[in-house]
Design a protein around this motif. Structure first.
Motif, PDB file in Angstrom:
ATOM      1  N   THR A 165       0.642  -1.243  -0.042  1.00  0.00           N
ATOM      2  CA  THR A 165      -0.066  -0.204   0.019  1.00  0.00           C
ATOM      3  C   THR A 165       0.964   1.129   0.090  1.00  0.00           C
ATOM      4  OG1 THR A 165      -0.124   0.077   2.460  1.00  0.00           O
ATOM      5  CG2 THR A 165      -1.753  -1.197   1.302  1.00  0.00           C
ATOM      6  N   SER A 166       0.180   2.302  -0.107  1.00  0.00           N
ATOM      7  CA  SER A 166       1.083   3.731  -0.129  1.00  0.00           C
ATOM      8  C   SER A 166       1.662   3.872   1.369  1.00  0.00           C
ATOM      9  CB  SER A 166       0.179   4.781  -0.465  1.00  0.00           C
ATOM     10  OG  SER A 166      -0.502   4.742  -1.851  1.00  0.00           O
ATOM     11  N   GLU A 167       1.034   3.795   2.308  1.00  0.00           N
ATOM     12  CA  GLU A 167       1.558   3.866   3.579  1.00  0.00           C
ATOM     13  C   GLU A 167       2.821   3.051   3.900  1.00  0.00           C
ATOM     14  OE1 GLU A 167      -1.561   3.382   3.000  1.00  0.00           O
ATOM     15  OE2 GLU A 167      -2.594   5.135   3.557  1.00  0.00           O
ATOM     16  N   LEU A 168       2.564   1.662   3.424  1.00  0.00           N
ATOM     17  CA  LEU A 168       3.644   0.749   3.721  1.00  0.00           C
ATOM     18  C   LEU A 168       4.921   0.972   2.613  1.00  0.00           C
ATOM     19  CD1 LEU A 168       4.844  -1.809   4.959  1.00  0.00           C
ATOM     20  CD2 LEU A 168       3.780  -3.122   3.033  1.00  0.00           C
ATOM     21  N   ILE A 169       4.835   1.557   1.344  1.00  0.00           N
ATOM     22  CA  ILE A 169       5.958   2.229   0.507  1.00  0.00           C
ATOM     23  C   ILE A 169       6.398   3.282   1.200  1.00  0.00           C
ATOM     24  CG2 ILE A 169       6.312   3.222  -1.777  1.00  0.00           C
ATOM     25  CD1 ILE A 169       3.859   1.447  -2.690  1.00  0.00           C
ATOM     26  N   VAL A 170       5.835   4.235   1.699  1.00  0.00           N
ATOM     27  CA  VAL A 170       6.527   5.208   2.357  1.00  0.00           C
ATOM     28  C   VAL A 170       7.229   4.906   3.568  1.00  0.00           C
ATOM     29  CG1 VAL A 170       5.981   7.579   3.497  1.00  0.00           C
ATOM     30  CG2 VAL A 170       4.817   6.921   1.555  1.00  0.00           C
ATOM     31  N   GLU A 171       6.723   4.034   4.501  1.00  0.00           N
ATOM     32  CA  GLU A 171       7.536   3.362   5.691  1.00  0.00           C
ATOM     33  C   GLU A 171       8.656   2.677   5.163  1.00  0.00           C
ATOM     34  OE1 GLU A 171       6.873   0.767   9.522  1.00  0.00           O
ATOM     35  OE2 GLU A 171       5.115   1.181   7.924  1.00  0.00           O
ATOM     36  N   ALA A 172       8.752   1.857   4.128  1.00  0.00           N
ATOM     37  CA  ALA A 172       9.882   1.240   3.868  1.00  0.00           C
ATOM     38  C   ALA A 172      10.905   2.091   3.129  1.00  0.00           C
ATOM     39  CB  ALA A 172       9.440   0.154   2.641  1.00  0.00           C
ATOM     40  N   VAL A 173      10.707   2.914   2.246  1.00  0.00           N
ATOM     41  CA  VAL A 173      11.631   3.873   1.742  1.00  0.00           C
ATOM     42  C   VAL A 173      12.198   4.799   3.010  1.00  0.00           C
ATOM     43  CG1 VAL A 173      11.707   6.024   0.151  1.00  0.00           C
ATOM     44  CG2 VAL A 173      10.326   3.991  -0.678  1.00  0.00           C
ATOM     45  N   VAL A 174      11.354   5.274   3.898  1.00  0.00           N
ATOM     46  CA  VAL A 174      11.920   6.066   4.992  1.00  0.00           C
ATOM     47  C   VAL A 174      13.001   5.474   5.631  1.00  0.00           C
ATOM     48  CG1 VAL A 174      11.401   7.402   6.998  1.00  0.00           C
ATOM     49  CG2 VAL A 174       9.996   7.955   4.940  1.00  0.00           C
ATOM     50  N   LYS A 175      12.578   4.265   6.071  1.00  0.00           N
ATOM     51  CA  LYS A 175      13.411   3.291   6.869  1.00  0.00           C
ATOM     52  C   LYS A 175      14.762   2.899   6.008  1.00  0.00           C
ATOM     53  CE  LYS A 175      10.766   2.616  10.654  1.00  0.00           C
ATOM     54  NZ  LYS A 175      10.011   1.626  10.859  1.00  0.00           N
ATOM     55  N   CYS A 176      14.727   2.629   5.059  1.00  0.00           N
ATOM     56  CA  CYS A 176      15.682   2.569   4.184  1.00  0.00           C
ATOM     57  C   CYS A 176      16.835   3.611   4.032  1.00  0.00           C
ATOM     58  CB  CYS A 176      15.495   1.934   2.765  1.00  0.00           C
ATOM     59  SG  CYS A 176      14.765   0.387   2.567  1.00  0.00           S
ATOM     60  N   LEU A 177      16.088   4.854   3.887  1.00  0.00           N
ATOM     61  CA  LEU A 177      16.681   6.172   3.813  1.00  0.00           C
ATOM     62  C   LEU A 177      17.703   6.526   5.064  1.00  0.00           C
ATOM     63  CD1 LEU A 177      14.463   8.278   1.618  1.00  0.00           C
ATOM     64  CD2 LEU A 177      16.683   7.468   1.054  1.00  0.00           C
TER      65      LEU A 177
END
Length: 654
Positions: free
Chosen positions: A30-42
């Motif tokens: 989902t959009s929320e999961l994508i944003v969380e994954a990208v932020v954690k990786c960054l």
């Protein structure tokens, strides 16, 4: 793609992303999961770049657009070359999200570098989880309690806080009785003082010593006290290891001998300091009455008493001083008794009593001044007498030396006078004695030379042997130091590997046990086999294509050559015969029709390839969920219009 998605999901879970167990592919993100994954990786890749980004989407659409734009800008700053924007996160596309996540996962730091830089084991996992929680809490903005959401109320609760106050703890240590090992068949002496002391201390630790949690006055001081105790013991151990590696090994002593030698040196230094302090200020010792305590203190340190105590009998001057100082207190005591007997009666006034007390005080102060003056005079006399004693002793030594020299000269003169009557015979005897002595000296010198040569060779050999031994000992000492360093490095590496082993064991225990290793192995082998078959089919297709292309090229060349020869032959006969001329026309039409047919076949193949490419593009576009994304865009547009209308109404009301 399923295997790639599983690897991506596993890597995202390691970064701290909360990916559910039901999510098995990127298309389920989902959009929320994508944003969380990208932020954690960054945040893992570059903490400075990802610290200002929020891992959750806000409820407002305008805020969501700003979050998407900031994430796209951060990914571009990190080096992502693909097309990216706010639509990548809000209206997700499976291929774009997969390529973005693959880029971020490849940028993550390797596990080997993390394992070499950080400690492994359960403590490392605990530290990682604590650090992740602290980073997550620090990333959230602070809000007042009235404006906090339920999540912020949980994470930003102040909780109890205590000051760092440490207290000294009493911890039981394992004591070992030094000495020889106990022999078999011989009972050990359990009545020695050290054994009794160890037994009593063990009884105290077992029966009376309270636990560590109960020793501090406040329960909140227990962690601080334990940390302080551990830090002190650790620093003492490190200092001892550094001192032993730098100075202890050079002394070539055992650790026990080095410690005893250091203790004796420190005890001797304290004794010398006390002795010098006692010799420089003898008046203060006599005034305060601590002269008797100093010898006891020196004896407790193993030293000898003061030099003044050796002269216990005393001298005439000391007896005179003792009588003087004993008579003065007796006189003062008699005066005090007379003053006590002559106390005023009850009918005397208080003024007379105070006047008498003032007079007595003035007389006592005068006596005290006289005594101090006499004491100074006696001290000056004593110093003068000491200087005169030193001078007399020096003169006595000089006189004794001069007396011995004069006695030697008198003895020589007496012998000379005794030998004078028979001077010639005595002179001949003396000459013969001198010659015999000279010959004996020459013989002794020759004998000494005979003995001296092997002794010098032996001395040189021993000296060379000693130098070689010193070089060998220094080399062995350096080897011992290197071995110590290697041992310490090996111990650290062993600890790290043991911690890593424990960490891997815990991770292995946490893994699901329903799938065995053989299933994974069979699956990997199956994937490898499919890849091999695909490679073989691709190679076979390429070879068939090359052969067909070669055959087509050869047939085309053969056809061109045949047509050229036939055209030339028919054209020669067409000039003479009319029927041959018609045949030439039919031949040209046939060649043209065949060429058009070949061109049509080639165009048909090109069109078929384009159709297949278009079908793949259609499938790709269908996979991009364009219709659903358009519906989302329309809904977001309506939400933005509603927000704008609400803001406009608020502005009009204001």
């Amino acid at each position: 793609m399923d295997e790639v998605d599983k690897i991506l999901i596993h890597s995202l879970r390691q970064t701290g992303t909360d990916v559910g167990k039901d999510v098995q592919s990127v298309k389920h993100f989902t959009s929320e999961l994508i944003v969380e994954a990208v932020v954690k990786c960054l945040r893992v890749i570059d903490p400075a770049l990802g610290s200002g980004l929020s891992p959750s989407l806000p409820p407002g659409m305008s805020a969501r657009f700003r979050v998407g734009m900031s994430l796209a800008q951060a990914c571009q700053d990190l080096g992502y070359k693909g097309e990216i924007g706010y639509q990548t996160f809000l209206y997700s596309n499976e291929p774009e999200i997969r390529s973005l996540l693959m880029f971020l996962v490849e940028k993550l730091p390797r596990e080997s570098a993390e394992a070499s830089d950080q400690p492994a084991g359960k403590s490392a996992l605990l530290q990682k989880s604590i650090a992740a929680q602290i980073k997550a809490q620090l990333a959230l903005p602070w809000l007042s309690p009235s404006c906090r959401l339920p999540l912020l109320c949980k994470t930003q609760n102040p909780g109890p806080s205590h000051s760092f106050h440490s207290q000294t703890l009493s911890l039981p240590h394992c004591l070992k009785v030094p000495g020889k090992k106990q022999l078999k068949g011989k009972p050990q002496n359990t009545q020695s003082p050290l054994n009794l002391l160890v037994c009593k201390e063990n009884d105290y630790h077992r029966d009376f010593l309270p636990p560590v949690t109960a020793q501090p006055s406040q329960h909140a001081s227990v962690p601080a006290s334990l940390l302080e105790q551990h830090a002190g013991e650790l620093s003492a151990t490190q200092e001892w290891e550094n001192e032993w590696n730098s100075q202890g090994l050079l002394s070539r002593l055992t650790p026990e001998e080095y410690r005893s030698r250091k203790r004796a040196r420190l005890q001797k230094r304290i004794e010398e300091q006390l002795r010098t302090a006692a010799q420089t200020r003898p008046d203060t010792l006599g005034a305060h009455g601590s002269g008797s305590d100093l010898p006891e203190l020196l004896q407790s340190f193993g030293g000898s008493p003061l030099i003044g105590d050796i002269l216990a009998k005393g001298t005439r001057f000391t007896h005179t001083e003792k009588l003087t100082f004993t008579e003065e207190p007796e006189k003062a005591a008699k005066q005090m008794a007379a003053a006590a007997n002559s106390l005023p009666s009850s009918h005397q006034s208080e003024e007379d009593l105070q006047a008498r007390q003032q007079e007595e005080l003035a007389s006592l102060q005068q006596q005290l001044q006289q005594l101090s003056l006499s004491l100074e005079e006696v001290g000056g006399d004593m110093r003068q007498l000491t200087v005169s004693i030193h001078q007399v002793s020096d003169e006595l030594k000089q006189k004794e030396l001069s007396n011995t020299e004069e006695e030697d000269s008198v003895r020589v003169k007496k012998q000379t006078i005794y030998l004078l009557p028979d001077g010639e015979n005595n002179l001949a005897k003396l000459q013969a004695l001198v010659e015999g002595s000279a010959e004996r000296v020459v013989n002794l010198a020759a004998q000494w030379e005979k003995h001296r040569a092997p002794l010098i060779d032996e001395h040189r050999r021993l000296k060379e042997l000693c130098s070689n031994q010193e070089v060998e000992s220094s080399r062995k000492l350096s080897e011992i130091k290197e071995l110590h360093e290697k041992i310490s490095q090996s111990a650290e590496e062993a600890k790290k590997k043991e911690g890593l082993y424990k960490q891997l064991i815990t991770e292995f225990e946490n893994l699901p046990k329903d799938i065995s290793r053989s299933a994974y192995t069979a699956r990997i082998l199956e994937i490898v086999g499919n890849i091999r078959k695909q490679k073989e089919e691709i190679t076979k297709t390429l070879s068939d294509t090359k052969e067909l292309q070669k055959e087509i090229n050869s047939l085309t060349g053969k056809l061109d050559r045949t047509f050229a020869v036939t055209d030339e032959l028919v054209f020669k006969d067409a000039k003479k015969d009319e029927s041959v001329r018609k045949s030439y026309k039919y031949l040209a039409a046939l060649h043209e029709n065949c060429t058009q047919l070949i061109q049509t076949i080639e165009d048909t193949g090109t069109i078929m390839r384009e159709i297949r490419d278009l079908e793949e593009l259609i499938e790709t576009e269908n996979g991009k969920k364009t219709v659903s994304n358009l519906e989302k865009i329309l809904e977001d547009y309506k939400a933005i219009r509603q927000e704008n209308s609400a803001l406009a109404a608020k502005i009009r009301e204001a």
